[in-house]
Design an enzyme around this catalytic site. Structure first.
Site, PDB file in Angstrom:
ATOM      1  CB  VAL A  16      -1.037   0.010   1.407  1.00 46.44           C
ATOM      2  CG1 VAL A  16      -1.831  -1.194   1.151  1.00 46.44           C
ATOM      3  CG2 VAL A  16      -0.206   0.064   2.623  1.00 46.44           C
ATOM      4  CD  GLU A  17      -2.216   5.176  -0.633  1.00 40.31           C
ATOM      5  OE1 GLU A  17      -3.008   6.399  -0.496  1.00 40.31           O
ATOM      6  OE2 GLU A  17      -2.666   4.526  -1.620  1.00 40.31           O
TER       7      GLU A  17
END
Length: 513
Positions: free
Chosen positions: A323-324
């Site tokens: 995830v970012e």
């Protein structure tokens, strides 16, 4: 001279008109709220500092009082530059009512721009944002009529269209760590994520500004091992110790989230999405998982996919999830705690994670879908005239090799039964989501075609695919009639060739345990 002080003394020197960059992610991760609360209190009591510019890359706050909500007072801000707004309804209201200038940029762009500012470079040059609402031809990220200055410009490099995000001076950085020593060296070792704390500090320090850090504990000099230091003391001007600091809004500190401990976890460690429509969409999307692929999940609807995959026999050790926020693998948390995980394999600065995505490091991404139109454009950033922001959506969606959008066919009032035989549509929603033209382009179908991306749009009623000829209807749920249940509720007619039925196994019951 000691760098250790109280929050009140540190914020007392912040002047009117200053530009302040803050760290944080929804759920309270690396959110320096003790310092932010002191700043808010000073404004409410004295009216100063006022006319500030606030910068944050990800959503920060609790939808009520904390995080960016501390700045959401008329007169306190002149301008906000952010990647996500939903954690502060009060900030959204200021933007909507034209009471503050507002720029909405991709989260990775903001983080990388801060690094470029800290390095003294002439802004950020990138393809990220081309063809979207960030593109100057589509508004340049300006989010209301009060916002007029151009902060991004169109340029050409080697015959290709790029964007230049202009640099600015950062006067103050307000960030958070776990430990500081008396020289100001900062460790984030027990935090859920690192985010962009170092690049925020670098931008402020090299702009001639000041860096204030909130930590849980102050240690003696030398107590932090050098490799655990994420922000060296040379960048730090002030430190405040706040012993009641929490890792997230969950409270306390969970070392399986920060990565120091690992806990034996079962498939129940990831909650199974309960809503039958969301579950159906997640089950269909999970069919697109590929063993060994670099896989990203976005916030919202896609959050249900990992729980489905765990229970439907997809071996988790064959997937590489990220995830970012910089977390790789592990048991990903969702909703307000999206962005962290228990038992992660790696936790890296989100700035480096965005570099990975921007360069095409994600093989496949699963993202939410607010609106979709006849051109294959998707909007998640501005819905019903309400500013939401893309977060890391644009960097990821523009650069992943395959993009799977997940969303309901319509909204507000839809009543549908999921049965073993398929769907029973009792009532369609009042709000169409498949529109002739999206309110704002967060994902450009045209740009995706230029980059030859594989793009799917998964809803509970049907699955669509982006083709060179347009949006094609490729799957229909059992029990759904195209002419009766799909076409009347779309604002455009998709290409229809030989759509197949969605797999019947998607509609069989699942065990919640």
């Amino acid at each position: 001279m000691s760098k250790i002080n109280t929050a009140e003394i540190l914020v007392a020197g912040i002047k009117d008109g200053a530009t302040i960059a803050i760290s944080g992610n929804g759920g309270g991760m690396v959110e320096a709220d003790h310092l932010l609360q002191a700043l808010e209190t000073r404004f409410l009591e004295t009216g100063h500092p006022c006319n500030l510019t606030l910068i944050h890359s990800l959503g920060v706050g609790d939808r009520e009082h904390k995080g960016s909500n501390r700045f959401a007072h008329k007169g306190m801000l002149k301008r906000v530059i952010a990647g996500h707004f939903t954690w502060s309804p009060r900030m959204q209201a200021l933007v909507k009512n034209n009471e503050v200038e507002a720029y909405c940029f991709p989260s990775g762009v903001i983080q990388t721009l801060l690094r470029e500012i800290g390095a003294g470079r002439p802004g950020l040059f990138t393809h990220v944002g081309v063809g979207t609402f960030i593109d100057p031809r589509n508004g340049g990220g300006k989010s209301n009529s009060r916002t007029t200055e151009d902060l991004v410009e169109l340029i050409e490099i080697d015959g290709e269209t790029k964007l230049r995000y202009r640099p600015f001076k950062v006067d103050y950085a307000i960030v958070r760590g776990t430990y500081a020593d008396s020289r100001g060296n900062i460790s984030l070792e027990e935090e859920a994520v690192d985010l962009d704390c170092n690049s925020i500090a670098l931008a402020a320090h090299n702009s001639g500004g000041k860096v204030f850090v909130q930590v849980r504990d102050i240690l003696e000099t030398g107590a932090i091992e050098p490799r655990r230091v994420k922000i060296p003391g040379i960048l730090v001007d002030g430190v405040v110790e706040y012993r009641d600091q929490q890792q997230t809004y969950l409270g306390g500190y969970d070392l399986t989230i920060s990565g120091q401990h690992r806990r034996l976890c079962s498939q129940n460690s990831i909650e199974l999405v309960s809503n039958p429509i969301r579950r159906l969409i997640a089950r269909r999307a999970a069919r697109e998982l590929v063993a060994g692929a670099s896989t990203n999940f976005g916030f919202g609807m896609p959050g249900g996919i990992p729980g489905i995959a765990l229970r439907e026999g997809v071996p988790f050790d064959t997937l590489w999830l990220s995830v970012e926020q910089g977390v790789h693998n592990g048991m990903m948390l969702d909703d307000a705690l999206f962005g962290c995980a228990r038992n992660a394999d790696a936790i890296i600065p989100s700035l480096e994670q965005f570099d990975f995505y921007s360069g095409g490091g994600a093989d496949i991404t699963f993202l939410g879908m607010g609106e979709m139109d006849q051109y294959g454009n998707v909007n998640v950033s501005h819905l019903n005239n309400n500013l939401i922001g893309p977060g890391g959506f644009i960097e990821i969606a523009q650069n992943a090799h395959k993009v799977v959008f997940c969303g309901t066919f319509d909204a507000k009032g839809s009543k549908i039964n999921v049965t073993n035989a398929g769907l029973e549509i009792i009532q369609s929603g009042q709000v169409a989501k498949l529109v002739s033209q999206v309110e704002e382009i967060t994902f450009s179908g045209e740009y995706a075609q230029q980059r030859k991306q594989d793009v799917l749009y998964i809803t509970e009623r049907a699955v669509f695919q982006l083709t060179p000829q347009g949006v094609e209807l490729i799957e229909v749920a059992p029990g759904v009639d195209i002419d009766h249940d799909i076409l009347p509720y779309m604002a455009f007619r998709p290409i229809i060739k030989h759509p197949r039925l969605m797999e019947s196994s998607l509609f069989t019951p699942m065990e919640d345990a």
